[in-house]
Design a protein around this motif. Sequence first.
Motif, PDB file in Angstrom:
ATOM      1  N   MET A  61      -9.079   8.161  -6.560  1.00  0.00           N
ATOM      2  CA  MET A  61      -8.893   8.488  -7.997  1.00  0.00           C
ATOM      3  C   MET A  61      -8.837   7.510  -9.027  1.00  0.00           C
ATOM      4  O   MET A  61      -7.880   7.825  -9.936  1.00  0.00           O
ATOM      5  CB  MET A  61      -8.224   9.876  -8.191  1.00  0.00           C
ATOM      6  N   GLY A  62      -9.158   6.332  -8.678  1.00  0.00           N
ATOM      7  CA  GLY A  62      -8.924   5.342  -9.510  1.00  0.00           C
ATOM      8  C   GLY A  62      -7.499   4.556  -9.680  1.00  0.00           C
ATOM      9  O   GLY A  62      -7.346   3.531 -10.204  1.00  0.00           O
ATOM     10  N   PHE A  63      -6.700   4.800  -8.640  1.00  0.00           N
ATOM     11  CA  PHE A  63      -5.429   4.385  -8.570  1.00  0.00           C
ATOM     12  C   PHE A  63      -5.410   3.668  -7.106  1.00  0.00           C
ATOM     13  O   PHE A  63      -5.944   4.246  -5.935  1.00  0.00           O
ATOM     14  CB  PHE A  63      -4.371   5.478  -8.620  1.00  0.00           C
ATOM     15  N   ILE A  64      -4.468   2.605  -6.920  1.00  0.00           N
ATOM     16  CA  ILE A  64      -4.371   2.102  -5.669  1.00  0.00           C
ATOM     17  C   ILE A  64      -2.869   2.665  -4.958  1.00  0.00           C
ATOM     18  O   ILE A  64      -2.057   2.499  -5.832  1.00  0.00           O
ATOM     19  CB  ILE A  64      -4.299   0.573  -5.709  1.00  0.00           C
ATOM     20  N   ARG A  65      -3.187   3.314  -3.910  1.00  0.00           N
ATOM     21  CA  ARG A  65      -1.929   4.077  -3.490  1.00  0.00           C
ATOM     22  C   ARG A  65      -1.842   3.475  -1.709  1.00  0.00           C
ATOM     23  O   ARG A  65      -2.747   3.702  -1.311  1.00  0.00           O
ATOM     24  CB  ARG A  65      -1.902   5.502  -3.544  1.00  0.00           C
ATOM     25  N   PRO A  66      -0.671   3.656  -1.378  1.00  0.00           N
ATOM     26  CA  PRO A  66      -0.629   3.450  -0.033  1.00  0.00           C
ATOM     27  C   PRO A  66      -0.809   4.683   0.787  1.00  0.00           C
ATOM     28  O   PRO A  66      -0.606   5.914   0.279  1.00  0.00           O
ATOM     29  CB  PRO A  66       1.109   3.232   0.411  1.00  0.00           C
ATOM     30  N   ILE A  67      -1.680   4.365   2.127  1.00  0.00           N
ATOM     31  CA  ILE A  67      -2.292   5.684   2.641  1.00  0.00           C
ATOM     32  C   ILE A  67      -0.994   6.500   3.164  1.00  0.00           C
ATOM     33  O   ILE A  67      -1.289   7.728   3.455  1.00  0.00           O
ATOM     34  CB  ILE A  67      -3.263   5.263   3.488  1.00  0.00           C
ATOM     35  N   LYS A  68      -0.117   6.084   3.494  1.00  0.00           N
ATOM     36  CA  LYS A  68       1.202   6.527   4.028  1.00  0.00           C
ATOM     37  C   LYS A  68       1.729   7.957   2.993  1.00  0.00           C
ATOM     38  O   LYS A  68       2.324   8.786   3.427  1.00  0.00           O
ATOM     39  CB  LYS A  68       2.207   5.922   4.423  1.00  0.00           C
ATOM     40  N   ASN A  69       1.251   7.643   1.832  1.00  0.00           N
ATOM     41  CA  ASN A  69       1.774   8.808   0.814  1.00  0.00           C
ATOM     42  C   ASN A  69       0.479   9.963   0.702  1.00  0.00           C
ATOM     43  O   ASN A  69       0.787  10.654  -0.375  1.00  0.00           O
ATOM     44  CB  ASN A  69       1.921   8.068  -0.616  1.00  0.00           C
ATOM     45  N   PHE A  70      -0.551   9.716   1.067  1.00  0.00           N
ATOM     46  CA  PHE A  70      -1.607  10.769   1.221  1.00  0.00           C
ATOM     47  C   PHE A  70      -1.220  12.025   1.901  1.00  0.00           C
ATOM     48  O   PHE A  70      -0.509  12.301   2.718  1.00  0.00           O
ATOM     49  CB  PHE A  70      -2.876  10.219   2.145  1.00  0.00           C
ATOM     50  N   ASN A  71      -1.735  13.180   1.237  1.00  0.00           N
ATOM     51  CA  ASN A  71      -1.631  14.502   1.810  1.00  0.00           C
ATOM     52  C   ASN A  71      -2.528  14.526   3.018  1.00  0.00           C
ATOM     53  O   ASN A  71      -3.528  13.862   3.253  1.00  0.00           O
ATOM     54  CB  ASN A  71      -1.645  15.693   0.869  1.00  0.00           C
ATOM     55  N   ILE A  72      -2.503  15.746   3.644  1.00  0.00           N
ATOM     56  CA  ILE A  72      -3.445  15.833   5.068  1.00  0.00           C
ATOM     57  C   ILE A  72      -4.836  15.874   4.358  1.00  0.00           C
ATOM     58  O   ILE A  72      -5.645  15.428   5.003  1.00  0.00           O
ATOM     59  CB  ILE A  72      -3.019  17.298   5.573  1.00  0.00           C
ATOM     60  N   GLY A  73      -5.390  16.466   3.122  1.00  0.00           N
ATOM     61  CA  GLY A  73      -6.762  16.483   2.920  1.00  0.00           C
ATOM     62  C   GLY A  73      -7.270  15.197   2.512  1.00  0.00           C
ATOM     63  O   GLY A  73      -8.295  14.758   2.803  1.00  0.00           O
ATOM     64  N   LYS A  74      -6.335  14.345   1.603  1.00  0.00           N
ATOM     65  CA  LYS A  74      -6.884  13.004   1.322  1.00  0.00           C
ATOM     66  C   LYS A  74      -6.799  12.149   2.456  1.00  0.00           C
ATOM     67  O   LYS A  74      -7.726  11.292   2.576  1.00  0.00           O
ATOM     68  CB  LYS A  74      -5.754  12.478   0.186  1.00  0.00           C
ATOM     69  N   PHE A  75      -5.898  12.387   3.491  1.00  0.00           N
ATOM     70  CA  PHE A  75      -6.150  11.533   4.662  1.00  0.00           C
ATOM     71  C   PHE A  75      -7.123  11.593   5.344  1.00  0.00           C
ATOM     72  O   PHE A  75      -7.951  10.783   5.798  1.00  0.00           O
ATOM     73  CB  PHE A  75      -4.838  11.509   5.557  1.00  0.00           C
ATOM     74  N   ALA A  76      -7.714  13.044   5.411  1.00  0.00           N
ATOM     75  CA  ALA A  76      -8.914  13.476   6.215  1.00  0.00           C
ATOM     76  C   ALA A  76     -10.105  12.606   5.770  1.00  0.00           C
ATOM     77  O   ALA A  76     -11.042  12.258   6.209  1.00  0.00           O
ATOM     78  CB  ALA A  76      -8.931  14.628   6.414  1.00  0.00           C
ATOM     79  N   GLU A  77     -10.001  12.834   4.236  1.00  0.00           N
ATOM     80  CA  GLU A  77     -11.076  12.348   3.681  1.00  0.00           C
ATOM     81  C   GLU A  77     -11.294  10.762   3.622  1.00  0.00           C
ATOM     82  O   GLU A  77     -12.303  10.083   4.081  1.00  0.00           O
ATOM     83  CB  GLU A  77     -11.102  12.416   1.767  1.00  0.00           C
ATOM     84  N   PHE A  78     -10.179  10.113   3.903  1.00  0.00           N
ATOM     85  CA  PHE A  78      -9.951   8.557   3.966  1.00  0.00           C
ATOM     86  C   PHE A  78     -10.587   8.309   5.378  1.00  0.00           C
ATOM     87  O   PHE A  78     -11.038   7.067   5.484  1.00  0.00           O
ATOM     88  CB  PHE A  78      -8.523   8.326   3.793  1.00  0.00           C
ATOM     89  N   SER A  79     -10.216   8.953   6.400  1.00  0.00           N
ATOM     90  CA  SER A  79     -10.599   8.679   7.668  1.00  0.00           C
ATOM     91  C   SER A  79     -12.191   8.655   7.946  1.00  0.00           C
ATOM     92  O   SER A  79     -12.788   8.191   8.776  1.00  0.00           O
ATOM     93  CB  SER A  79     -10.225   9.583   8.837  1.00  0.00           C
ATOM     94  N   GLU A  80     -12.727   9.693   7.094  1.00  0.00           N
ATOM     95  CA  GLU A  80     -14.383   9.827   7.236  1.00  0.00           C
ATOM     96  C   GLU A  80     -15.092   8.640   6.286  1.00  0.00           C
ATOM     97  O   GLU A  80     -16.232   8.758   6.555  1.00  0.00           O
ATOM     98  CB  GLU A  80     -14.640  11.190   6.599  1.00  0.00           C
ATOM     99  N   ARG A  81     -14.380   7.978   5.641  1.00  0.00           N
ATOM    100  CA  ARG A  81     -15.112   6.750   4.730  1.00  0.00           C
ATOM    101  C   ARG A  81     -15.756   5.989   5.722  1.00  0.00           C
ATOM    102  O   ARG A  81     -15.234   5.467   6.781  1.00  0.00           O
ATOM    103  CB  ARG A  81     -14.063   6.198   3.789  1.00  0.00           C
ATOM    104  N   LYS A  82     -16.786   5.351   5.310  1.00  0.00           N
ATOM    105  CA  LYS A  82     -17.360   4.319   5.832  1.00  0.00           C
ATOM    106  C   LYS A  82     -17.221   2.856   5.101  1.00  0.00           C
ATOM    107  O   LYS A  82     -17.069   3.123   4.050  1.00  0.00           O
ATOM    108  CB  LYS A  82     -18.878   4.424   5.933  1.00  0.00           C
ATOM    109  N   THR A  83     -17.042   1.624   6.051  1.00  0.00           N
ATOM    110  CA  THR A  83     -16.692   0.495   5.360  1.00  0.00           C
ATOM    111  C   THR A  83     -17.897  -0.115   5.045  1.00  0.00           C
ATOM    112  O   THR A  83     -18.825  -0.188   5.822  1.00  0.00           O
ATOM    113  CB  THR A  83     -15.813  -0.256   6.337  1.00  0.00           C
TER     114      THR A  83
END
Length: 59
Positions: free
Chosen positions: A16-38
């Motif tokens: 969402m335009g901000f650089i954040r550590p993934i350890k601060n992600f909630n469950i939904g945001k972490f699931a979205e992060f895991s599905e991303r392609k590099t």
Amino acid sequence: MKNENRTACEVFSRSMGFIRPIKNFNIGKFAEFSERKTFKESNALSAGARHSELLKMAA
């Protein structure tokens, strides 16, 4: 090297335009992060090839 002597590696992601550590992600945001392609530059088309491909699709 023993684990207690290691420094933890912190992973950051742009969300969402901000650089954040993934350890601060909630469950939904972490699931979205895991599905991303590099992005891999070797798999990307050059700009010219991509333009030609889009023109063919538009015809």
